[in-house]
Design a protein around this motif. Structure first.
Motif, PDB file in Angstrom:
ATOM      1  N   UNK A 109     -61.729 -31.935 -39.343  1.00  0.00           N
ATOM      2  CA  UNK A 109     -62.409 -31.013 -38.152  1.00  0.00           C
ATOM      3  C   UNK A 109     -62.193 -31.355 -36.597  1.00  0.00           C
ATOM      4  N   UNK A 110     -62.112 -32.228 -36.062  1.00  0.00           N
ATOM      5  CA  UNK A 110     -61.912 -33.383 -34.845  1.00  0.00           C
ATOM      6  C   UNK A 110     -60.530 -33.373 -35.040  1.00  0.00           C
ATOM      7  N   UNK A 111     -59.620 -33.847 -35.849  1.00  0.00           N
ATOM      8  CA  UNK A 111     -58.276 -34.519 -36.459  1.00  0.00           C
ATOM      9  C   UNK A 111     -57.645 -33.680 -36.262  1.00  0.00           C
ATOM     10  N   UNK A 131     -48.562 -39.697 -25.820  1.00  0.00           N
ATOM     11  CA  UNK A 131     -49.963 -40.385 -25.681  1.00  0.00           C
ATOM     12  C   UNK A 131     -50.580 -40.503 -26.612  1.00  0.00           C
ATOM     13  N   UNK A 132     -51.585 -38.418 -26.242  1.00  0.00           N
ATOM     14  CA  UNK A 132     -52.050 -37.867 -27.590  1.00  0.00           C
ATOM     15  C   UNK A 132     -52.299 -38.891 -29.082  1.00  0.00           C
ATOM     16  N   UNK A 133     -50.474 -39.249 -29.117  1.00  0.00           N
ATOM     17  CA  UNK A 133     -50.480 -39.147 -30.550  1.00  0.00           C
ATOM     18  C   UNK A 133     -50.767 -40.607 -31.114  1.00  0.00           C
ATOM     19  N   UNK A 152     -57.499 -32.230 -32.646  1.00  0.00           N
ATOM     20  CA  UNK A 152     -56.833 -32.829 -31.793  1.00  0.00           C
ATOM     21  C   UNK A 152     -54.804 -32.685 -32.235  1.00  0.00           C
ATOM     22  N   UNK A 153     -55.021 -32.002 -33.344  1.00  0.00           N
ATOM     23  CA  UNK A 153     -53.056 -31.837 -33.436  1.00  0.00           C
ATOM     24  C   UNK A 153     -52.608 -30.392 -33.686  1.00  0.00           C
ATOM     25  N   UNK A 154     -53.704 -29.491 -32.490  1.00  0.00           N
ATOM     26  CA  UNK A 154     -53.214 -28.820 -32.208  1.00  0.00           C
ATOM     27  C   UNK A 154     -52.938 -28.847 -30.309  1.00  0.00           C
TER      28      UNK A 154
END
Length: 79
Positions: free
Chosen positions: A12-14, A32-34, A17-19
């Motif tokens: 769920x968290x990932x 950076x987020x990736x 994060x992808x969105x």
């Protein structure tokens, strides 16, 4: 926390994060987020292998779809 509960939470968290990464207009920030997400993905893969896929494969045994799943999966992702 039980390993499967942790894996579900990580899914769920990932997904969130992808969105965020895909919706980030600044390419440097998205990069950076990736990169920040990579260690989490690596840990997630290790947990899945240890607590899900390996036990299922061992229980199912070789010559069964679940027992042989890892070899097929590794061949598929190597392409």
């Amino acid at each position: 926390m039980h390993a499967l509960q942790l894996l579900r939470k990580m899914h769920a968290d990932t997904k969130t994060q992808f969105k965020v990464i895909l919706g980030t207009p600044d390419a440097a920030e998205a990069d950076r987020l990736w990169r920040d997400l990579q260690p989490v993905l690596d840990l997630h893969e290790q947990l899945e292998d240890e607590f899900v896929y390996t036990p299922i494969a061992e229980e199912s045994g070789p010559g069964t779809p679940l027992g042989d799943w890892d070899a097929r999966h590794e061949a598929d992702v190597a392409l």
